[in-house]
Design a protein around this motif. Structure first.
Motif, PDB file in Angstrom:
ATOM      1  N   ALA A  67      20.854 -11.184 -20.088  1.00  0.00           N
ATOM      2  CA  ALA A  67      20.069 -12.005 -19.246  1.00  0.00           C
ATOM      3  C   ALA A  67      19.085 -13.016 -20.065  1.00  0.00           C
ATOM      4  CB  ALA A  67      19.027 -11.141 -18.705  1.00  0.00           C
ATOM      5  N   ARG A  68      19.044 -12.695 -21.450  1.00  0.00           N
ATOM      6  CA  ARG A  68      18.298 -13.690 -22.070  1.00  0.00           C
ATOM      7  C   ARG A  68      19.360 -14.519 -23.114  1.00  0.00           C
ATOM      8  NH1 ARG A  68      16.811 -10.908 -25.994  1.00  0.00           N
ATOM      9  NH2 ARG A  68      17.639  -8.887 -25.761  1.00  0.00           N
ATOM     10  N   GLN A  69      20.689 -14.693 -22.492  1.00  0.00           N
ATOM     11  CA  GLN A  69      21.487 -15.541 -23.245  1.00  0.00           C
ATOM     12  C   GLN A  69      22.100 -16.491 -22.015  1.00  0.00           C
ATOM     13  OE1 GLN A  69      23.474 -11.954 -24.671  1.00  0.00           O
ATOM     14  NE2 GLN A  69      24.289 -13.311 -26.170  1.00  0.00           N
ATOM     15  N   ARG A  70      21.956 -17.898 -22.376  1.00  0.00           N
ATOM     16  CA  ARG A  70      22.586 -18.798 -21.554  1.00  0.00           C
ATOM     17  C   ARG A  70      23.351 -19.753 -22.181  1.00  0.00           C
ATOM     18  NH1 ARG A  70      20.154 -24.202 -19.626  1.00  0.00           N
ATOM     19  NH2 ARG A  70      18.228 -23.576 -20.961  1.00  0.00           N
ATOM     20  N   LEU A  71      24.628 -19.986 -21.615  1.00  0.00           N
ATOM     21  CA  LEU A  71      25.533 -20.641 -22.051  1.00  0.00           C
ATOM     22  C   LEU A  71      25.661 -22.304 -21.340  1.00  0.00           C
ATOM     23  CD1 LEU A  71      28.595 -18.030 -22.150  1.00  0.00           C
ATOM     24  CD2 LEU A  71      26.850 -18.761 -23.984  1.00  0.00           C
ATOM     25  N   VAL A  72      25.486 -23.183 -22.322  1.00  0.00           N
ATOM     26  CA  VAL A  72      25.660 -24.461 -21.781  1.00  0.00           C
ATOM     27  C   VAL A  72      26.619 -25.371 -22.201  1.00  0.00           C
ATOM     28  CG1 VAL A  72      24.265 -26.601 -21.711  1.00  0.00           C
ATOM     29  CG2 VAL A  72      23.068 -24.525 -21.591  1.00  0.00           C
ATOM     30  N   ALA A  73      27.630 -25.786 -21.353  1.00  0.00           N
ATOM     31  CA  ALA A  73      28.760 -26.391 -21.453  1.00  0.00           C
ATOM     32  C   ALA A  73      28.312 -28.199 -21.674  1.00  0.00           C
ATOM     33  CB  ALA A  73      29.750 -26.298 -20.511  1.00  0.00           C
ATOM     34  N   CYS A  74      28.529 -28.469 -22.877  1.00  0.00           N
ATOM     35  CA  CYS A  74      27.758 -29.880 -23.032  1.00  0.00           C
ATOM     36  C   CYS A  74      28.065 -30.371 -24.822  1.00  0.00           C
ATOM     37  CB  CYS A  74      26.367 -29.999 -22.962  1.00  0.00           C
ATOM     38  SG  CYS A  74      25.752 -31.635 -23.031  1.00  0.00           S
ATOM     39  N   ASP A  75      28.628 -31.452 -24.959  1.00  0.00           N
ATOM     40  CA  ASP A  75      28.503 -32.185 -26.109  1.00  0.00           C
ATOM     41  C   ASP A  75      27.244 -32.148 -26.814  1.00  0.00           C
ATOM     42  OD1 ASP A  75      28.694 -33.635 -28.352  1.00  0.00           O
ATOM     43  OD2 ASP A  75      30.657 -34.458 -27.578  1.00  0.00           O
ATOM     44  N   ALA A  76      26.957 -31.560 -27.687  1.00  0.00           N
ATOM     45  CA  ALA A  76      25.786 -31.729 -28.454  1.00  0.00           C
ATOM     46  C   ALA A  76      25.035 -33.004 -28.713  1.00  0.00           C
ATOM     47  CB  ALA A  76      25.618 -30.734 -29.574  1.00  0.00           C
ATOM     48  N   ARG A  77      26.063 -34.039 -28.622  1.00  0.00           N
ATOM     49  CA  ARG A  77      25.652 -35.331 -29.048  1.00  0.00           C
ATOM     50  C   ARG A  77      25.138 -36.010 -27.710  1.00  0.00           C
ATOM     51  NH1 ARG A  77      31.611 -37.029 -31.539  1.00  0.00           N
ATOM     52  NH2 ARG A  77      31.737 -35.988 -29.601  1.00  0.00           N
ATOM     53  N   GLU A  78      25.613 -35.351 -26.644  1.00  0.00           N
ATOM     54  CA  GLU A  78      24.929 -35.846 -25.314  1.00  0.00           C
ATOM     55  C   GLU A  78      23.439 -36.015 -25.042  1.00  0.00           C
ATOM     56  OE1 GLU A  78      27.630 -34.712 -22.184  1.00  0.00           O
ATOM     57  OE2 GLU A  78      29.316 -35.694 -23.207  1.00  0.00           O
ATOM     58  N   HIS A  79      22.870 -34.911 -25.869  1.00  0.00           N
ATOM     59  CA  HIS A  79      21.381 -34.647 -25.655  1.00  0.00           C
ATOM     60  C   HIS A  79      20.935 -34.212 -24.203  1.00  0.00           C
ATOM     61  CE1 HIS A  79      20.743 -38.054 -28.857  1.00  0.00           C
ATOM     62  NE2 HIS A  79      21.654 -36.738 -29.237  1.00  0.00           N
ATOM     63  N   ARG A  80      22.048 -34.034 -22.994  1.00  0.00           N
ATOM     64  CA  ARG A  80      21.491 -33.810 -21.997  1.00  0.00           C
ATOM     65  C   ARG A  80      21.197 -31.888 -21.730  1.00  0.00           C
ATOM     66  NH1 ARG A  80      26.160 -31.763 -19.387  1.00  0.00           N
ATOM     67  NH2 ARG A  80      28.059 -32.585 -19.909  1.00  0.00           N
ATOM     68  N   TRP A  81      21.637 -31.311 -22.880  1.00  0.00           N
ATOM     69  CA  TRP A  81      21.401 -30.079 -22.913  1.00  0.00           C
ATOM     70  C   TRP A  81      20.067 -29.833 -23.003  1.00  0.00           C
ATOM     71  CZ3 TRP A  81      19.136 -28.671 -27.573  1.00  0.00           C
ATOM     72  CH2 TRP A  81      19.225 -29.540 -28.554  1.00  0.00           C
TER      73      TRP A  81
END
Length: 297
Positions: free
Chosen positions: A143-157
């Motif tokens: 529950a304390r881990q979140r996965l975000v599918a995003c290119d780190a360069r896009e900054h929307r993360w």
């Protein structure tokens, strides 16, 4: 399980009951890294305790030796010492911010969460869709881990990050694969988005960056992807100019390890032959947001 890590069949056949794995290009470096880290952790005199990595490599249906070459003890120890250095930065952060948020950019198959978890940290993994889906299948997440599918360069993360209890951004084995302008832009964006936060990342030397662009092979004969961004220690001070909020730039030395290599690891800056060829681990601290003036909104 340990023997599975140390000796992979050269001719790979699908293994029933194992999770199929396949990554190409830069994401494949996540497999190379966990393969070597697991090989080090499987040693009786290992410098890094990482049973999760050992289990992952043993259970993954992937021809590690065929695709990546044999695990080399020197490279395995260096990667383990790098992981230990990053672990130390995370533990230092959690000592000051026990309920803080760690944002791991391009985390791949890194198992750091299970090595440093204090039972309270919030962990955000940011990665491309394919390696993130592989991570989801091979590693358990709570529950304390979140996965975000995003290119780190896009900054929307950066949206939706709770920075109120402290933020640490880690980028282990990532920034060297970005173009220099992209790497500098990402550092500046993190400084702007997370006042009072910390960032830690590693880089290769400029000489090694140039060699990688010429198609150098890594330990074991594995062809490494080009690494466009390299940085020597002399350029590190220039990171203060990336954003007005970058207030501190410090070196994170490797810890001591095993044998002559492990003895030299923390002192590479003092060894003439290594000084300009060594990888760097750099920690940045960002200024706190200015307080609202009395009577302000």
């Amino acid at each position: 399980m340990i023997e599975d890590v140390r000796r992979q069949d050269v001719t790979h056949q699908p293994v029933p009951g194992r999770s199929p794995v396949d990554l190409r290009g830069v994401p494949e470096t996540a497999l190379w890294t966990v393969y070597h880290r697991a090989a080090e952790a499987a040693r009786p005199d290992a410098v890094l305790a990482d049973p999760r990595a050992v289990r992952l490599v043993a259970e993954a249906d992937f021809p590690f030796r065929e695709r990546l070459g044999p695990a080399r003890p020197g490279a395995a120890q260096v990667l383990a010492l790098r992981a230990l250095a990053f672990d130390g930065v995370v533990r230092d952060f959690l000592a000051r911010h026990p309920e803080g948020t760690v944002i791991a950019l391009g985390e791949g198959l890194e198992t750091q969460f299970w090595r440093v978890d204090n039972g309270r940290v919030r962990w955000v993994t940011v990665d491309l869709s394919d390696p993130l889906e592989l991570r989801r299948r091979l590693l358990p997440h709570g529950a304390r881990q979140r996965l975000v599918a995003c290119d780190a360069r896009e900054h929307r993360w950066m949206a939706g990050i709770d920075a109120s209890r402290g933020v640490l951004v880690t980028a282990q084995g990532l920034l060297m694969y970005l173009q220099p302008a992209q790497a500098h832009g990402l550092i500046g964006a993190c400084a702007a988005a997370f006042p009072g936060g910390t960032m830690v990342f590693d880089t290769v030397s400029r000489r090694y960056s140039a060699r990688s662009r010429d198609g150098v092979r890594g330990p074991g004969g594995h062809r490494l992807p080009p690494m466009p961004w390299g940085m020597d220690a002399a350029q590190r001070r220039l990171l203060r100019a990336e954003h007005p909020s970058v207030t501190e730039v410090t070196d994170v030395p490797l810890p001591y390890g095993r044998g002559l290599l492990g003895l030299l690891a923390p002192h590479t800056a003092a060894v003439p032959l290594l000084r300009k060829n060594r990888p760097l681990i750099t920690r940045l601290r960002f200024a706190e947001a200015p307080a609202d003036p009395p009577g302000g909104p």
